[in-house]
Design an enzyme around this catalytic site. Sequence first.
Site, PDB file in Angstrom:
ATOM      1  N   GLU A  85       0.828  -1.210   0.000  1.00 25.45           N
ATOM      2  CA  GLU A  85       0.000   0.000   0.000  1.00 25.45           C
ATOM      3  C   GLU A  85       0.855   1.250   0.000  1.00 25.45           C
ATOM      4  O   GLU A  85       1.986   1.244   0.457  1.00 25.45           O
ATOM      5  CB  GLU A  85      -0.827   0.051   1.292  1.00 25.45           C
ATOM      6  CG  GLU A  85      -1.953  -0.915   1.312  1.00 25.45           C
ATOM      7  CD  GLU A  85      -2.811  -0.727   2.544  1.00 25.45           C
ATOM      8  OE1 GLU A  85      -2.735   0.325   3.204  1.00 25.45           O
ATOM      9  OE2 GLU A  85      -3.564  -1.659   2.848  1.00 25.45           O
ATOM     10  N   CYS A 112      -3.140  -2.719  14.691  1.00 26.00           N
ATOM     11  CA  CYS A 112      -2.667  -2.408  13.336  1.00 26.00           C
ATOM     12  C   CYS A 112      -3.041  -3.504  12.350  1.00 26.00           C
ATOM     13  O   CYS A 112      -2.813  -4.690  12.589  1.00 26.00           O
ATOM     14  CB  CYS A 112      -1.155  -2.221  13.356  1.00 26.00           C
ATOM     15  SG  CYS A 112      -0.484  -1.754  11.763  1.00 26.00           S
ATOM     16  N   GLY A 156       4.776  -2.251   7.590  1.00 28.90           N
ATOM     17  CA  GLY A 156       6.143  -2.702   7.824  1.00 28.90           C
ATOM     18  C   GLY A 156       6.847  -1.925   8.909  1.00 28.90           C
ATOM     19  O   GLY A 156       6.445  -0.816   9.272  1.00 28.90           O
ATOM     20  N   GLU A 157       7.899  -2.529   9.439  1.00 33.25           N
ATOM     21  CA  GLU A 157       8.723  -1.883  10.451  1.00 33.25           C
ATOM     22  C   GLU A 157      10.054  -1.522   9.783  1.00 33.25           C
ATOM     23  O   GLU A 157      10.862  -2.412   9.475  1.00 33.25           O
ATOM     24  CB  GLU A 157       8.919  -2.843  11.642  1.00 33.25           C
ATOM     25  CG  GLU A 157      10.002  -2.454  12.628  1.00 33.25           C
ATOM     26  CD  GLU A 157       9.938  -1.009  13.110  1.00 33.25           C
ATOM     27  OE1 GLU A 157       8.857  -0.509  13.476  1.00 33.25           O
ATOM     28  OE2 GLU A 157      11.010  -0.347  13.110  1.00 33.25           O
ATOM     29  N   SER A 188       9.075   6.128  10.986  1.00 35.45           N
ATOM     30  CA  SER A 188       8.378   5.719  12.209  1.00 35.45           C
ATOM     31  C   SER A 188       8.749   4.293  12.577  1.00 35.45           C
ATOM     32  O   SER A 188       8.669   3.383  11.747  1.00 35.45           O
ATOM     33  CB  SER A 188       6.875   5.838  11.981  1.00 35.45           C
ATOM     34  OG  SER A 188       6.180   5.425  13.131  1.00 35.45           O
ATOM     35  N   SER A 211       6.553   4.918  17.773  1.00 28.44           N
ATOM     36  CA  SER A 211       5.197   4.543  18.156  1.00 28.44           C
ATOM     37  C   SER A 211       5.232   4.113  19.616  1.00 28.44           C
ATOM     38  O   SER A 211       5.662   3.013  19.938  1.00 28.44           O
ATOM     39  CB  SER A 211       4.711   3.389  17.272  1.00 28.44           C
ATOM     40  OG  SER A 211       4.550   3.853  15.957  1.00 28.44           O
ATOM     41  N   LEU A 212       4.779   5.004  20.480  1.00 27.08           N
ATOM     42  CA  LEU A 212       4.845   4.738  21.919  1.00 27.08           C
ATOM     43  C   LEU A 212       3.554   4.053  22.372  1.00 27.08           C
ATOM     44  O   LEU A 212       3.571   2.941  22.887  1.00 27.08           O
ATOM     45  CB  LEU A 212       5.068   6.063  22.664  1.00 27.08           C
ATOM     46  CG  LEU A 212       5.307   5.961  24.161  1.00 27.08           C
ATOM     47  CD1 LEU A 212       6.610   5.232  24.468  1.00 27.08           C
ATOM     48  CD2 LEU A 212       5.330   7.358  24.800  1.00 27.08           C
ATOM     49  N   HIS A 213       2.449   4.738  22.221  1.00 22.77           N
ATOM     50  CA  HIS A 213       1.099   4.184  22.443  1.00 22.77           C
ATOM     51  C   HIS A 213       0.793   3.710  23.855  1.00 22.77           C
ATOM     52  O   HIS A 213      -0.273   3.132  24.091  1.00 22.77           O
ATOM     53  CB  HIS A 213       0.795   3.045  21.465  1.00 22.77           C
ATOM     54  CG  HIS A 213       0.980   3.403  20.013  1.00 22.77           C
ATOM     55  ND1 HIS A 213       0.696   4.645  19.504  1.00 22.77           N
ATOM     56  CD2 HIS A 213       1.433   2.663  18.965  1.00 22.77           C
ATOM     57  CE1 HIS A 213       0.961   4.651  18.211  1.00 22.77           C
ATOM     58  NE2 HIS A 213       1.414   3.474  17.858  1.00 22.77           N
ATOM     59  N   ASN A 287      -7.930   4.167  14.405  1.00 23.47           N
ATOM     60  CA  ASN A 287      -8.795   3.802  13.301  1.00 23.47           C
ATOM     61  C   ASN A 287      -9.100   2.325  13.528  1.00 23.47           C
ATOM     62  O   ASN A 287      -8.241   1.486  13.295  1.00 23.47           O
ATOM     63  CB  ASN A 287      -8.005   4.017  11.999  1.00 23.47           C
ATOM     64  CG  ASN A 287      -8.893   4.345  10.848  1.00 23.47           C
ATOM     65  OD1 ASN A 287     -10.010   3.859  10.765  1.00 23.47           O
ATOM     66  ND2 ASN A 287      -8.385   5.162   9.946  1.00 23.47           N
ATOM     67  N   CYS A 329      -3.041   2.228   8.132  1.00 22.61           N
ATOM     68  CA  CYS A 329      -2.071   1.164   7.896  1.00 22.61           C
ATOM     69  C   CYS A 329      -2.610  -0.207   7.539  1.00 22.61           C
ATOM     70  O   CYS A 329      -3.190  -0.895   8.369  1.00 22.61           O
ATOM     71  CB  CYS A 329      -1.269   0.947   9.172  1.00 22.61           C
ATOM     72  SG  CYS A 329       0.003   2.118   9.345  1.00 22.61           S
TER      73      CYS A 329
END
Length: 340
Positions: A85, A112, A156-157, A188, A211-213, A287, A329
């Site tokens: 994507e 995710c 992806g990371e 990120s 990305s803490l979250h 989302n 994502c």
Amino acid sequence: MKILSDFSLDELKKELADLPAFRAKQVFDAILQAKDFSELKLPKKDIETLKQNYILKPVEIFKTLKSRDGTKKYLLKLSDNNIIECVYLLQNYGNTICMSTQVGCKMGCKFCASTLNGCVRNLTAGEMLSTIAVVNADNGKCNERNFTNIVLMGSGEPFDNYDNVVKWLQLITDKAGFNVSERNISLSTCGLVDKIYDFAKLNFNITLCVSLHATTDEIRKTIMPIANRYSISEIVDALKFYIGENNRRVVFEYCLIKDVNNSKQDILRLKELTKDLKCHVNVICLNPNGGPLKATTRAEAVAFVKALNDLGVSATLRRSQGSDIEGACGMLRAKTLKQN
Ligand code: SAH
């Protein structure tokens, strides 16, 4: 088969040493303009030799969705038929391309969609470069640059595909190529601490986002498996090192999840966590990906950000774009895989 966009111009000249040097430049321009072999103005026999050994356009547009707000979401097909994507976002300070670094993702974050089917493979540097070329060509003249910013926030990371991402950064910022300013690139990561240290030493002037979250390791472990490997304090130490090396402000992404990470204590802990860091907190409304995790209301998110600001924390709420076209994502890819 080798992918021609994996090579820099200098590398291409060596790789295609059998051809006159100006041919390498022609091929290089064709890569940037997302051209096919059929559009290449080369002698037929040279094209045939190239075709036998190389892929010129490793990424093709498979499907495009356009949002009411102008956001365009692309499903792109790779030469091995894998699907990735990419999102093209219209912004008043310059258009942004949000791109993937892997086919899928193996990090397993609960919220995710990219990770639902695991990680199929890494993207090569050339596939990432061609992603930009293809989307650029679809949004204006192919020999002009129709975007300003790039964010590695698709599937992806990036730090799980470290070498290819670093090579891509060299290619995309190359003066002979797209010549994108490092300052206009954001990467990120879910926080692969060892790689943050390695990357810090390379001194790219990009924006590093984490990305803490969550504000405690306990909470983080419930939504992000990577938290079992690295603690938040290890991430913060790595970021201090990063800022020391690069003097760049880092960004924390904080996706608000109802009853998981949106308490008053979370606000206080975020203040504590960020107090010695040159950083900004980017709050995101979840989302929902169909799983059990629920979003907060927009008003709750606004209040969360205001509470942070009142405590002196630099924080903003990320504008949501393209949600009517599965903008978050991995959602569109996951849906397409399910349908097929
Ligand atoms: N693997 C990297 C980059 C990809 S995700 C990382 O973890 O940072 C890019 C950003 O989108 C991350 O902050 C990610 O946590 C966030 N994200 C993923 N799924 C989301 C969802 N359903 N709603 C809102 N943000 C999401």
